[in-house]
Design a protein around this motif. Structure first.
Motif, PDB file in Angstrom:
ATOM      1  N   THR A  31      -9.076   0.909  -9.959  1.00  0.00           N
ATOM      2  CA  THR A  31      -9.016   0.602  -8.527  1.00  0.00           C
ATOM      3  C   THR A  31      -9.605   1.729  -7.691  1.00  0.00           C
ATOM      4  O   THR A  31     -10.039   1.508  -6.572  1.00  0.00           O
TER       5      THR A  31
ATOM      6  N   ARG B 192      -5.829   3.582 -13.172  1.00  0.00           N
ATOM      7  CA  ARG B 192      -6.136   3.618 -11.734  1.00  0.00           C
ATOM      8  C   ARG B 192      -7.440   4.369 -11.476  1.00  0.00           C
ATOM      9  O   ARG B 192      -8.259   3.963 -10.671  1.00  0.00           O
TER      10      ARG B 192
ATOM     11  N   ARG C  29       0.831  -1.208   0.000  1.00  0.00           N
ATOM     12  CA  ARG C  29       0.000   0.000   0.000  1.00  0.00           C
ATOM     13  C   ARG C  29       0.861   1.251   0.000  1.00  0.00           C
ATOM     14  O   ARG C  29       0.547   2.225  -0.696  1.00  0.00           O
TER      15      ARG C  29
ATOM     16  N   SER D 191      -0.934   4.449 -16.624  1.00  0.00           N
ATOM     17  CA  SER D 191      -1.196   3.860 -15.313  1.00  0.00           C
ATOM     18  C   SER D 191      -2.160   4.723 -14.507  1.00  0.00           C
ATOM     19  O   SER D 191      -3.089   4.218 -13.875  1.00  0.00           O
TER      20      SER D 191
ATOM     21  N   ARG E 124      -4.269  -4.935 -11.344  1.00  0.00           N
ATOM     22  CA  ARG E 124      -4.943  -4.539 -10.103  1.00  0.00           C
ATOM     23  C   ARG E 124      -6.431  -4.325 -10.343  1.00  0.00           C
ATOM     24  O   ARG E 124      -7.263  -4.698  -9.515  1.00  0.00           O
TER      25      ARG E 124
ATOM     26  N   ASP F 157       2.289   1.594  -3.458  1.00  0.00           N
ATOM     27  CA  ASP F 157       1.246   2.066  -4.371  1.00  0.00           C
ATOM     28  C   ASP F 157       1.006   3.562  -4.187  1.00  0.00           C
ATOM     29  O   ASP F 157       0.883   4.307  -5.159  1.00  0.00           O
ATOM     30  N   LYS F 158       0.929   3.991  -2.942  1.00  0.00           N
ATOM     31  CA  LYS F 158       0.717   5.417  -2.664  1.00  0.00           C
ATOM     32  C   LYS F 158       1.902   6.238  -3.174  1.00  0.00           C
ATOM     33  O   LYS F 158       1.717   7.320  -3.738  1.00  0.00           O
TER      34      LYS F 158
ATOM     35  N   GLN G 289      -1.270  -1.796 -13.264  1.00  0.00           N
ATOM     36  CA  GLN G 289      -2.535  -1.184 -12.841  1.00  0.00           C
ATOM     37  C   GLN G 289      -3.732  -1.942 -13.396  1.00  0.00           C
ATOM     38  O   GLN G 289      -4.728  -2.136 -12.696  1.00  0.00           O
TER      39      GLN G 289
END
Length: 185
Positions: free
Chosen positions: A166, A68, A5, A64, A150, A8-9, A147
């Motif tokens: 996401t 997202r 996480r 990406s 995901r 990802d952030k 992405q």
């Protein structure tokens, strides 16, 4: 999971930073060319190269980010009319296929970038190695592929909703749930 996480952030913040400054650079170069031509009688020799670099970065790093946020280009007329179960299957299959294509493109574009690096080519005005300009292409394809994987995974994991990205639920589901709650849109 915490590490993923945080990663990802961090990637999201890096994408936002890169995209923001690429767009600002494009705007500055577009504005500076006519101003310098009018005031000085010539344009800045590096303006076209900086614009080209910025457009390339914004385009490929934006893959990406758009995936997202569920903002990627889609032809969704049939998708929008489809029932929930069909949209759910498509929301798993399409990102999977897109990810495979992006990973293949990342592979071949990496080979291309390495070929350019080996050639020693440089840009004409800035004398910057050309591979630096093109290295954002495989990076963007690769991050986009991740992405889309995901996006596929979140649709597999959450059985009750369809996600376009996401960070973005399918607007059809949001509208349908609003109608169910209130009786009108």
């Amino acid at each position: 999971m915490k590490l993923l996480r945080a990663l990802d952030k961090g990637i999201l913040k890096l994408e936002e930073f890169i995209l923001s400054y690429a767009i600002i650079l494009i705007a500055l170069m577009v504005i500076s060319k006519p101003i310098t031509r009018t005031l000085l009688g010539y344009t800045l020799p590096f303006a076209d190269e900086v614009s080209q670099i910025s457009v390339t970065i914004a385009t490929f790093m934006g893959i990406s980010y758009a995936a997202r946020k569920g903002r990627h280009i889609s032809m969704s007329a049939f998708y929008d009319m489809a029932p929930f179960k069909v949209r759910k299957v498509l929301a798993i299959f399409i990102p999977f296929l897109t990810a495979i294509i992006l990973f293949v493109l990342a592979y071949y574009s990496t080979l291309y970038v390495l070929d350019i690096k080996d050639s020693g080519r440089v840009t004409s005005a800035l004398q910057m190695p050309m591979y630096i300009l093109y290295m954002f292409i495989p990076i963007g394809f690769f991050l986009g592929g991740i992405q889309f994987i995901r996006n596929m995974w979140i649709n597999i994991r959450d059985k009750d909703n369809v996600y376009l990205g996401t960070d973005a639920k399918d607007y059809n589901d949001l509208e349908n749930k609003e109608v169910e709650k209130t009786g009108h849109l």
